[in-house]
Design an enzyme around this catalytic site. Structure first.
Site, PDB file in Angstrom:
ATOM      1  N   LYS A  22      11.992   2.681   9.569  1.00  0.00           N
ATOM      2  CA  LYS A  22      12.485   1.295   9.450  1.00  0.00           C
ATOM      3  C   LYS A  22      12.176   0.738   8.065  1.00  0.00           C
ATOM      4  CE  LYS A  22       9.704  -2.214  11.012  1.00  0.00           C
ATOM      5  NZ  LYS A  22       9.494  -3.220   9.965  1.00  0.00           N
ATOM      6  N   ASN A  23      10.936   0.918   7.622  1.00  0.00           N
ATOM      7  CA  ASN A  23      10.522   0.297   6.358  1.00  0.00           C
ATOM      8  C   ASN A  23      11.146   0.957   5.127  1.00  0.00           C
ATOM      9  OD1 ASN A  23       9.065  -1.506   7.814  1.00  0.00           O
ATOM     10  ND2 ASN A  23       7.041  -0.788   7.167  1.00  0.00           N
ATOM     11  N   ARG A  95      10.814 -10.955   7.877  1.00  0.00           N
ATOM     12  CA  ARG A  95      10.402 -11.279   6.522  1.00  0.00           C
ATOM     13  C   ARG A  95      11.071 -10.369   5.486  1.00  0.00           C
ATOM     14  NH1 ARG A  95       6.208 -13.239   3.400  1.00  0.00           N
ATOM     15  NH2 ARG A  95       5.802 -11.758   1.745  1.00  0.00           N
ATOM     16  N   CYS A 119       4.454 -16.026  10.258  1.00  0.00           N
ATOM     17  CA  CYS A 119       4.148 -14.686  10.738  1.00  0.00           C
ATOM     18  C   CYS A 119       2.776 -14.685  11.395  1.00  0.00           C
ATOM     19  CB  CYS A 119       4.172 -13.730   9.563  1.00  0.00           C
ATOM     20  SG  CYS A 119       3.846 -12.068  10.060  1.00  0.00           S
ATOM     21  N   ARG A 124       1.251 -14.695   4.437  1.00  0.00           N
ATOM     22  CA  ARG A 124       2.273 -13.884   3.765  1.00  0.00           C
ATOM     23  C   ARG A 124       3.101 -14.663   2.731  1.00  0.00           C
ATOM     24  NH1 ARG A 124       4.472  -9.490   8.061  1.00  0.00           N
ATOM     25  NH2 ARG A 124       4.705  -8.251   6.205  1.00  0.00           N
ATOM     26  N   SER A 166       1.893  -5.165  -3.818  1.00  0.00           N
ATOM     27  CA  SER A 166       2.728  -5.640  -2.712  1.00  0.00           C
ATOM     28  C   SER A 166       3.911  -4.685  -2.538  1.00  0.00           C
ATOM     29  CB  SER A 166       3.235  -7.054  -3.016  1.00  0.00           C
ATOM     30  OG  SER A 166       4.435  -7.319  -2.307  1.00  0.00           O
ATOM     31  N   VAL A 167       4.111  -4.248  -1.296  1.00  0.00           N
ATOM     32  CA  VAL A 167       5.216  -3.327  -0.999  1.00  0.00           C
ATOM     33  C   VAL A 167       6.551  -4.029  -1.266  1.00  0.00           C
ATOM     34  CG1 VAL A 167       6.354  -2.062   0.883  1.00  0.00           C
ATOM     35  CG2 VAL A 167       3.863  -2.029   0.692  1.00  0.00           C
ATOM     36  N   ASP A 308      -0.634  -0.836   9.181  1.00  0.00           N
ATOM     37  CA  ASP A 308       0.305  -0.743  10.304  1.00  0.00           C
ATOM     38  C   ASP A 308      -0.154   0.229  11.402  1.00  0.00           C
ATOM     39  OD1 ASP A 308       1.884  -2.609   9.141  1.00  0.00           O
ATOM     40  OD2 ASP A 308       3.518  -1.273   8.585  1.00  0.00           O
ATOM     41  N   ILE A 330      -5.647  -5.914   4.242  1.00  0.00           N
ATOM     42  CA  ILE A 330      -4.299  -6.287   3.793  1.00  0.00           C
ATOM     43  C   ILE A 330      -3.869  -7.645   4.344  1.00  0.00           C
ATOM     44  CG2 ILE A 330      -1.885  -5.528   3.594  1.00  0.00           C
ATOM     45  CD1 ILE A 330      -3.814  -3.530   2.315  1.00  0.00           C
ATOM     46  N   ARG A 400      11.452  -4.571  17.502  1.00  0.00           N
ATOM     47  CA  ARG A 400      11.738  -4.740  16.067  1.00  0.00           C
ATOM     48  C   ARG A 400      11.575  -3.419  15.323  1.00  0.00           C
ATOM     49  NH1 ARG A 400       7.969  -8.456  13.346  1.00  0.00           N
ATOM     50  NH2 ARG A 400       8.990  -7.382  11.666  1.00  0.00           N
TER      51      ARG A 400
HETATM   52  C1  UD1 Z   1       5.240  -4.176   4.063  1.00  0.00           C
HETATM   53  C2  UD1 Z   1       5.658  -3.555   5.367  1.00  0.00           C
HETATM   54  C3  UD1 Z   1       4.653  -3.878   6.453  1.00  0.00           C
HETATM   55  C4  UD1 Z   1       3.259  -3.482   6.021  1.00  0.00           C
HETATM   56  C5  UD1 Z   1       2.918  -4.044   4.655  1.00  0.00           C
HETATM   57  C6  UD1 Z   1       1.613  -3.519   4.108  1.00  0.00           C
HETATM   58  C7  UD1 Z   1       8.082  -3.489   5.259  1.00  0.00           C
HETATM   59  C8  UD1 Z   1       9.364  -4.048   5.749  1.00  0.00           C
HETATM   60  N1  UD1 Z   1       6.974  -4.070   5.731  1.00  0.00           N
HETATM   61  O1  UD1 Z   1       5.220  -5.590   4.240  1.00  0.00           O
HETATM   62  O2  UD1 Z   1       5.030  -3.172   7.631  1.00  0.00           O
HETATM   63  O3  UD1 Z   1       2.313  -3.968   6.954  1.00  0.00           O
HETATM   64  O4  UD1 Z   1       3.948  -3.691   3.704  1.00  0.00           O
HETATM   65  O5  UD1 Z   1       1.623  -2.142   4.054  1.00  0.00           O
HETATM   66  O6  UD1 Z   1       8.043  -2.532   4.507  1.00  0.00           O
HETATM   67  N2  UD1 Z   1       1.312 -10.869  -0.734  1.00  0.00           N
HETATM   68  C9  UD1 Z   1       1.116 -12.002  -1.510  1.00  0.00           C
HETATM   69  N3  UD1 Z   1       2.187 -12.476  -2.221  1.00  0.00           N
HETATM   70  C10 UD1 Z   1       3.410 -11.869  -2.191  1.00  0.00           C
HETATM   71  C11 UD1 Z   1       3.584 -10.720  -1.403  1.00  0.00           C
HETATM   72  C12 UD1 Z   1       2.510 -10.241  -0.679  1.00  0.00           C
HETATM   73  O7  UD1 Z   1       0.022 -12.557  -1.561  1.00  0.00           O
HETATM   74  O8  UD1 Z   1       4.332 -12.354  -2.865  1.00  0.00           O
HETATM   75  C13 UD1 Z   1       0.163 -10.349   0.048  1.00  0.00           C
HETATM   76  C14 UD1 Z   1       0.445 -10.338   1.557  1.00  0.00           C
HETATM   77  O9  UD1 Z   1       0.173 -11.593   2.139  1.00  0.00           O
HETATM   78  C15 UD1 Z   1      -0.490  -9.255   2.025  1.00  0.00           C
HETATM   79  C16 UD1 Z   1      -0.475  -8.258   0.859  1.00  0.00           C
HETATM   80  O10 UD1 Z   1      -0.009  -8.988  -0.272  1.00  0.00           O
HETATM   81  O11 UD1 Z   1      -1.793  -9.787   2.173  1.00  0.00           O
HETATM   82  C17 UD1 Z   1       0.400  -7.056   1.064  1.00  0.00           C
HETATM   83  O12 UD1 Z   1       1.685  -7.466   1.484  1.00  0.00           O
HETATM   84  P1  UD1 Z   1       2.999  -6.631   1.149  1.00  0.00           P
HETATM   85  O13 UD1 Z   1       2.591  -5.294   0.648  1.00  0.00           O
HETATM   86  O14 UD1 Z   1       3.882  -7.454   0.298  1.00  0.00           O
HETATM   87  O15 UD1 Z   1       3.640  -6.462   2.592  1.00  0.00           O
HETATM   88  P2  UD1 Z   1       5.178  -6.555   2.970  1.00  0.00           P
HETATM   89  O16 UD1 Z   1       6.026  -5.999   1.895  1.00  0.00           O
HETATM   90  O17 UD1 Z   1       5.480  -7.919   3.466  1.00  0.00           O
END
Ligand code: UD1
Length: 420
Positions: A22-23, A95, A119, A124, A166-167, A308, A330, A400
């Protein structure tokens, strides 16, 4: 509202084939916005988040078809004029819809994308996404719950260091930079396997992308894109979930359709816990596992232990002979499953970002409430290992991200069914 009913203590045996990720699918679909040529995506998991992303692309006018019988998506936007607004109704439950911001902005020089919904697992924020796009030349405002982004002359390649890993922001930056003028260097990137899969997809589309360090990537933007066919990588979180199911209840359970190189960290943690695994290149067999040992883990970006899988491994820890520890690095509110597991007889104590799991405890069935995607599957795992019957409410969270979860488990002799 649908529920899952699990009658526990059945020994799982047989084989489970893992679905596409999915991701990985979600950012690949977002990247399709850049390309007018034919796109074919195979091994697409039929899960709610993917369906929502398909709806989002349809909403902006994409000519996208999801062939559910073949797990295949076809997109051809040759003469289509796409809209540049992604509405709240499609981002409030997912998201990841935010990943369309980079491609819309890069391709059409403007985008209006709803701030994603709240969330359960934490606040987030989106600051890193906006930071990278501003560095590439976007002007961004937030108004009425929407991100309004524009760039008069188009995005321009830059050297950018992400302020933290950040992913989603790495994906937004990679896709946006693929259509920007000139070369972008991104450092301090997330390097999850799903991001590598996105890179492969973008390369097939004609973008020059090169990983020049573990967390550093060079992207030369291009508008000259090609037709592409891609098969999505396996879902490593689904794979980890079923391996843990096997460790909890398995007699001899084979998990196939995977690349075990990608699961190194998970395999090493399970081996430390004394789980009996037979690991081949593309499959893992879990043998009857007794005398589970306690372990300490700390969730980290890849190649560390994935957040995850945190809720799922916690269920296995209830079996261990001693105290296990999980530090969640995380997300700030990712222990929502703990009170529910405790209602099932677990002894887990939370102190800020750390949980202590006191084992061994025999779980027993209860009626419980799913709170987010991975928390819900941990309750299914707990139900499989528990005595008596477990009823899991709010299974829409599970839908989901898990394709045919009950069918896959039932084939391996689990007693699990859905009821209204
Ligand atoms: C993705 C995955 C999710 C996984 C997560 C961490 C997808 C669709 N989802 O989520 O399943 O749990 O990676 O491996 O691929 N953050 C900020 N500012 C930002 C963006 C992120 O502070 O602009 C923080 C988040 O709150 C969190 C951390 O960075 O604490 C990591 O988040 P991120 O890696 O961005 O996760 P997602 O991409 O949302």
């Amino acid at each position: 509202m649908q529920k899952l009913v699990v009658k526990g203590k059945k020994k799982l045996s047989g084989a489970i084939r893992i679905s596409g990720s999915k991701n990985a699918t979600l950012p690949i679909l977002a990247a399709s916005i850049l390309n007018k040529k034919k796109i074919e995506i195979n091994k697409v998991p039929i899960v709610k988040d993917v369906i929502t992303m398909v709806e989002l692309l349809k909403h902006i006018g994409s000519n996208i078809k999801f062939d559910l019988s073949k797990n295949k998506i076809l997109i051809h936007n040759q003469n289509r004029k796409l809209k540049t607004t992604a509405p709240y109704k499609l981002l409030k439950t997912m998201r990841a819809g935010l990943i369309v911001l980079g491609p819309l902005l890069s391709k059409f020089k403007k985008a209006k994308v709803s701030l994603p919904g709240g969330c359960a697992i934490g606040s987030r924020p989106v600051d890193i996404h906006l930071f990278v796009l501003k560095k590439l030349g976007a002007k961004i405002k937030i108004k009425n719950g929407y991100i309004l982004a524009e760039t008069k002359k188009g995005l321009i390649g830059k050297r950018i260091r992400l302020p933290s890993i950040s992913v989603g922001a790495t994906e937004n930056a990679l896709i946006a930079a693929s259509y920007a003028k000139g070369t972008t260097y991104l450092s301090n990137c997330a390097c999850e396997p799903e991001i590598k899969d996105l890179t492969i997809f973008l390369k097939k589309m004609g973008i020059k992308i090169q990983w020049i360090g573990e967390r550093k990537v060079k992207i030369s933007g291009s508008h000259n894109l090609k037709s592409v066919s891609h098969t999505v990588m396996f879902d490593r979180i689904e794979a980890g979930t079923f391996v843990i199911a096997g460790a909890l209840t398995g007699k001899k359970l084979k998990i196939s359709g995977i690349d075990t190189k990608i699961l190194k960290k998970e395999i090493s943690v399970l081996k430390k816990m004394n789980v009996k695994l037979r690991v081949n290149k593309n499959d893992i067999t879990i043998l009857n596992s007794k005398n589970i040992k306690p372990v300490s883990i700390s969730t980290q970006p890849y190649p560390g232990f994935p957040t995850d899988l945190q809720a799922q491994i916690m269920v296995l820890m209830t079996r261990a002979n001693g105290i296990s520890k999980i530090k969640e690095n995380i997300f700030e509110k990712r222990f929502m499953h703990v009170p529910e597991l405790n209602r099932m007889g677990a002894k887990i104590k939370i102190s800020r970002d750390t949980s202590l799991v006191y084992g061994p405890q025999q779980l027993n069935g209860a009626e419980v409430m799913a709170t987010d995607l991975r928390a819900s599957v941990s309750l299914v795992l707990a139900g499989l290992a528990a005595e008596d019957e477990t009823i899991i409410n709010r299974v829409y969270h599970l839908d989901r991200g898990y394709e045919k979860l009950e069918n896959k488990l039932r084939k391996c002799k689990a007693n699990i069914f859905r009821s209204n």
